[in-house]
Write a protein that holds these residues in place. Structure first.
Motif, PDB file in Angstrom:
ATOM      1  N   UNK A  35       3.278  51.454  51.229  1.00  0.00           N
ATOM      2  CA  UNK A  35       2.801  50.570  52.293  1.00  0.00           C
ATOM      3  C   UNK A  35       3.107  51.210  53.639  1.00  0.00           C
ATOM      4  N   UNK A  36       2.298  50.853  54.628  1.00  0.00           N
ATOM      5  CA  UNK A  36       2.515  51.325  55.998  1.00  0.00           C
ATOM      6  C   UNK A  36       3.720  50.595  56.576  1.00  0.00           C
ATOM      7  N   UNK A  37       4.557  51.329  57.284  1.00  0.00           N
ATOM      8  CA  UNK A  37       5.702  50.746  57.969  1.00  0.00           C
ATOM      9  C   UNK A  37       5.320  50.486  59.430  1.00  0.00           C
ATOM     10  N   UNK A  38       5.801  49.401  59.962  1.00  0.00           N
ATOM     11  CA  UNK A  38       5.515  49.064  61.351  1.00  0.00           C
ATOM     12  C   UNK A  38       6.361  49.954  62.256  1.00  0.00           C
ATOM     13  N   UNK A  39       5.697  50.570  63.237  1.00  0.00           N
ATOM     14  CA  UNK A  39       6.397  51.373  64.240  1.00  0.00           C
ATOM     15  C   UNK A  39       6.040  50.816  65.609  1.00  0.00           C
ATOM     16  N   UNK A  40       7.021  50.770  66.477  1.00  0.00           N
ATOM     17  CA  UNK A  40       6.785  50.241  67.811  1.00  0.00           C
ATOM     18  C   UNK A  40       6.678  51.341  68.854  1.00  0.00           C
ATOM     19  N   UNK A  41       6.716  52.591  68.404  1.00  0.00           N
ATOM     20  CA  UNK A  41       6.586  53.739  69.302  1.00  0.00           C
ATOM     21  C   UNK A  41       5.539  54.683  68.755  1.00  0.00           C
ATOM     22  N   UNK A  42       5.104  55.564  69.619  1.00  0.00           N
ATOM     23  CA  UNK A  42       4.191  56.622  69.192  1.00  0.00           C
ATOM     24  C   UNK A  42       4.939  57.530  68.212  1.00  0.00           C
ATOM     25  N   UNK A  43       4.227  58.117  67.250  1.00  0.00           N
ATOM     26  CA  UNK A  43       4.892  59.058  66.343  1.00  0.00           C
ATOM     27  C   UNK A  43       5.455  60.236  67.130  1.00  0.00           C
ATOM     28  N   UNK A  44       6.619  60.736  66.739  1.00  0.00           N
ATOM     29  CA  UNK A  44       7.198  61.893  67.427  1.00  0.00           C
ATOM     30  C   UNK A  44       6.244  63.093  67.410  1.00  0.00           C
ATOM     31  N   UNK A  45       6.108  63.724  68.549  1.00  0.00           N
ATOM     32  CA  UNK A  45       5.194  64.857  68.692  1.00  0.00           C
ATOM     33  C   UNK A  45       5.540  65.978  67.714  1.00  0.00           C
ATOM     34  N   UNK A  46       6.816  66.183  67.445  1.00  0.00           N
ATOM     35  CA  UNK A  46       7.238  67.252  66.532  1.00  0.00           C
ATOM     36  C   UNK A  46       6.719  66.991  65.113  1.00  0.00           C
TER      37      UNK A  46
END
Length: 181
Positions: free
Chosen positions: A158-169
């Protein structure tokens, strides 16, 4: 693979091709169809999604699909001289899949590209960032390692909720690995 369309009675079997066709003509994918008794009426629940719907399906698209499915069901009821498939009046509910929908098909994984997911594969459970997906499996960034995981090995994801943009790295690591294939 788990997560096939679910139906609860013979009406669902009869309605599935009609509903799937109406949904496809509207430009969407039928994810789930369920027909069940709800008091004196039948409840027809239709879950739709689309590869073209960036950020999910909005209310306008749900309304469009609802009109298309209702017209198809009404036409079926009107043309069925042997009797009503739904047994009279019905309630139609059209919706998009929730965030907690399991990733069970290659298109689900493609839509989840660059999202964080929780995966259970046999005895192994991990979180990963989703890369490219094809018809056999998906590339996942697990920690610092990119690995190809076959869909047949995935028991649940399942997709996990993230409240930030994915890390660029992390994005760079996935894109570098995918570009070098």
């Amino acid at each position: 693979m788990p997560g096939q369309r679910q139906r609860t009675n013979g009406a669902g079997d009869t309605l599935e091709p009609v509903v799937a066709d109406a949904v496809a003509r509207a430009g969407f994918d039928l994810e789930h169809l369920r027909v069940q008794q709800a008091g004196r009426r039948q409840l027809v629940k239709v879950v739709v999604d689309s590869d073209n719907a960036e950020g999910g399906i909005g209310l306008d698209e749900v309304a469009e699909v609802s009109r298309a499915v209702a017209a198809a069901l009404d036409a079926l009821e009107d043309s069925n001289t042997a009797g009503s498939v739904l047994g009279g009046s019905y309630t139609l509910e059209v919706t998009s899949p929730g965030l907690d929908r399991p990733l069970t098909k290659p298109r689900h994984w493609r839509r989840a590209r660059l999202r964080k997911v929780a995966v259970r594969a046999g005895e192994d459970a991990f979180t990963a960032r989703v890369g490219d997906a094809d018809e056999q499996g998906v590339r996942l960034l697990v920690g610092d390692e990119v690995r190809h995981v076959s869909y047949s090995d995935v028991e649940h994801a399942v997709v996990e909720v993230e409240f930030r943009e994915p890390p660029a790295a992390e994005i760079a690591k996935l894109e570098h690995e995918e570009g070098s294939r």
